[in-house]
Design a protein around this motif. Sequence first.
Motif, PDB file in Angstrom:
ATOM      1  N   GLY A 198       0.917  -1.227   0.021  1.00 26.59           N
ATOM      2  CA  GLY A 198      -0.120  -0.013  -0.067  1.00 26.59           C
ATOM      3  C   GLY A 198       0.922   1.173   0.029  1.00 26.59           C
ATOM      4  N   PHE A 199      -0.012   2.355  -0.319  1.00 19.48           N
ATOM      5  CA  PHE A 199       0.866   3.752   0.055  1.00 19.48           C
ATOM      6  C   PHE A 199       1.440   3.922   1.248  1.00 19.48           C
ATOM      7  CE2 PHE A 199      -1.561   4.444  -4.005  1.00 19.48           C
ATOM      8  CZ  PHE A 199      -0.707   4.663  -4.923  1.00 19.48           C
ATOM      9  N   GLN A 200       2.614   4.464   1.345  1.00 19.87           N
ATOM     10  CA  GLN A 200       3.039   4.927   2.663  1.00 19.87           C
ATOM     11  C   GLN A 200       2.489   6.301   3.215  1.00 19.87           C
ATOM     12  OE1 GLN A 200       4.748   2.999   4.815  1.00 19.87           O
ATOM     13  NE2 GLN A 200       5.119   4.502   6.606  1.00 19.87           N
ATOM     14  N   LEU A 201       1.311   6.311   3.764  1.00 16.75           N
ATOM     15  CA  LEU A 201       0.883   7.443   4.193  1.00 16.75           C
ATOM     16  C   LEU A 201       1.209   8.180   5.366  1.00 16.75           C
ATOM     17  CD1 LEU A 201      -2.751   6.333   3.032  1.00 16.75           C
ATOM     18  CD2 LEU A 201      -1.062   7.303   1.470  1.00 16.75           C
ATOM     19  N   THR A 202       0.830   9.577   5.429  1.00 12.03           N
ATOM     20  CA  THR A 202       1.170  10.252   6.742  1.00 12.03           C
ATOM     21  C   THR A 202      -0.247  10.186   7.390  1.00 12.03           C
ATOM     22  OG1 THR A 202      -0.120  12.214   5.767  1.00 12.03           O
ATOM     23  CG2 THR A 202       2.452  11.948   5.250  1.00 12.03           C
ATOM     24  N   GLU A 203      -0.281  10.116   8.768  1.00  9.51           N
ATOM     25  CA  GLU A 203      -1.069  10.216   9.589  1.00  9.51           C
ATOM     26  C   GLU A 203      -2.473  11.025   8.869  1.00  9.51           C
ATOM     27  OE1 GLU A 203      -1.950   8.230  12.021  1.00  9.51           O
ATOM     28  OE2 GLU A 203       0.127   7.361  12.135  1.00  9.51           O
ATOM     29  N   ASP A 204      -2.224  12.231   8.561  1.00  6.69           N
ATOM     30  CA  ASP A 204      -3.167  12.890   7.637  1.00  6.69           C
ATOM     31  C   ASP A 204      -3.932  12.433   6.588  1.00  6.69           C
ATOM     32  OD1 ASP A 204      -3.103  14.991   9.879  1.00  6.69           O
ATOM     33  OD2 ASP A 204      -1.843  16.291   8.656  1.00  6.69           O
ATOM     34  N   GLN A 205      -3.068  11.742   5.662  1.00  7.44           N
ATOM     35  CA  GLN A 205      -3.363  11.190   4.599  1.00  7.44           C
ATOM     36  C   GLN A 205      -4.210   9.922   5.090  1.00  7.44           C
ATOM     37  OE1 GLN A 205       0.240  10.546   2.723  1.00  7.44           O
ATOM     38  NE2 GLN A 205      -0.014  12.260   1.207  1.00  7.44           N
ATOM     39  N   LEU A 206      -4.049   8.966   6.009  1.00  5.12           N
ATOM     40  CA  LEU A 206      -4.773   7.932   6.419  1.00  5.12           C
ATOM     41  C   LEU A 206      -6.064   8.383   6.890  1.00  5.12           C
ATOM     42  CD1 LEU A 206      -2.225   5.527   8.331  1.00  5.12           C
ATOM     43  CD2 LEU A 206      -3.797   5.139   6.449  1.00  5.12           C
ATOM     44  N   ARG A 207      -6.040   9.504   7.669  1.00  2.63           N
ATOM     45  CA  ARG A 207      -7.267   9.968   8.332  1.00  2.63           C
ATOM     46  C   ARG A 207      -8.303  10.425   7.271  1.00  2.63           C
ATOM     47  NH1 ARG A 207      -5.253  13.842  10.970  1.00  2.63           N
ATOM     48  NH2 ARG A 207      -4.664  12.377  12.859  1.00  2.63           N
ATOM     49  N   TYR A 208      -7.835  11.254   6.110  1.00  4.98           N
ATOM     50  CA  TYR A 208      -8.448  11.739   5.071  1.00  4.98           C
ATOM     51  C   TYR A 208      -9.235  10.350   4.196  1.00  4.98           C
ATOM     52  CZ  TYR A 208      -9.884  13.325   0.491  1.00  4.98           C
ATOM     53  OH  TYR A 208     -10.456  13.652  -0.585  1.00  4.98           O
ATOM     54  N   ASN A 209      -8.378   9.345   4.178  1.00  4.60           N
ATOM     55  CA  ASN A 209      -9.100   8.116   3.468  1.00  4.60           C
ATOM     56  C   ASN A 209      -9.821   7.409   4.283  1.00  4.60           C
ATOM     57  OD1 ASN A 209      -7.226   8.506   1.166  1.00  4.60           O
ATOM     58  ND2 ASN A 209      -5.840   6.572   1.363  1.00  4.60           N
ATOM     59  N   ALA A 210      -9.785   7.467   5.688  1.00  9.63           N
ATOM     60  CA  ALA A 210     -10.661   6.467   6.488  1.00  9.63           C
ATOM     61  C   ALA A 210     -11.950   7.324   6.578  1.00  9.63           C
ATOM     62  CB  ALA A 210     -10.001   6.370   7.602  1.00  9.63           C
ATOM     63  N   THR A 211     -12.093   8.609   6.520  1.00 11.02           N
ATOM     64  CA  THR A 211     -13.156   9.541   6.796  1.00 11.02           C
ATOM     65  C   THR A 211     -13.796  10.329   5.704  1.00 11.02           C
ATOM     66  OG1 THR A 211     -11.727  11.488   7.308  1.00 11.02           O
ATOM     67  CG2 THR A 211     -12.339   9.999   9.299  1.00 11.02           C
ATOM     68  N   ARG A 212     -13.292  10.158   4.489  1.00  8.42           N
ATOM     69  CA  ARG A 212     -14.127  10.939   3.539  1.00  8.42           C
ATOM     70  C   ARG A 212     -15.397  10.200   3.135  1.00  8.42           C
ATOM     71  NH1 ARG A 212      -9.774   8.870  -1.421  1.00  8.42           N
ATOM     72  NH2 ARG A 212     -10.164   6.723  -0.979  1.00  8.42           N
TER      73      ARG A 212
END
Length: 212
Positions: A198-212
């Motif tokens: 998977g993509f190595q995401l930042t915490e902000d990017q993970l949060r965006y993917n999880a909550t959008r």
Amino acid sequence: MFKLKAAAAALTILLVAGCSSDGQLTATGITITRSACPAVAIPAATGDVTLFNPESSRDASAIDVVANITNIRTTCDESGEHIVSNVTFDIQALRRDTRGDREVVLPYFATVVQAGSNVVSKSLSRVSLRFADGQARASATGSATGRVLASAAALPEDIRRQITRQRKPGDADAAIDPMADPNVRAAVQNASFELLIGFQLTEDQLRYNATR
């Protein structure tokens, strides 16, 4: 960081399509095949990434580049001391502003996990996406390799015999799933591996993917 529970839930540990059979169970016409090759999966919320401009914005109008992992292809070699899985996959990307040539570099990970939660190894790589002037789309190919000790992926002999023993109609346990035995289930889980990419995401990017 990524959520192993979500990845493990998406995998069927016993019925894994793989390179060769570790054993077969035939009971009233049902055949179960187990492979020692790691199952390949993308953990939840890591299969795509969204870049923003400006970076601090999360408005739809600020979306700069969107990329996703697709078309996963796997080969597995079980002939040596280590089971080696090689994975290739495509990364497709779309950008909003098509002016000028542009290169976007995205990091991705490959993690080998045992029994659904034990991280055996993790590697990081990068892929470059090159957009031509006037083009909104770009694509690239990524690759990853996972290595597992063959001895760690092998079932104990008594467990293997219990799973692969042929049952005949009329036997007292003919219709009983061997996986209903907690000892069998635990042994199969402990000998099961996944190769997660998977993509190595930042915490902000993970949060965006999880909550959008």
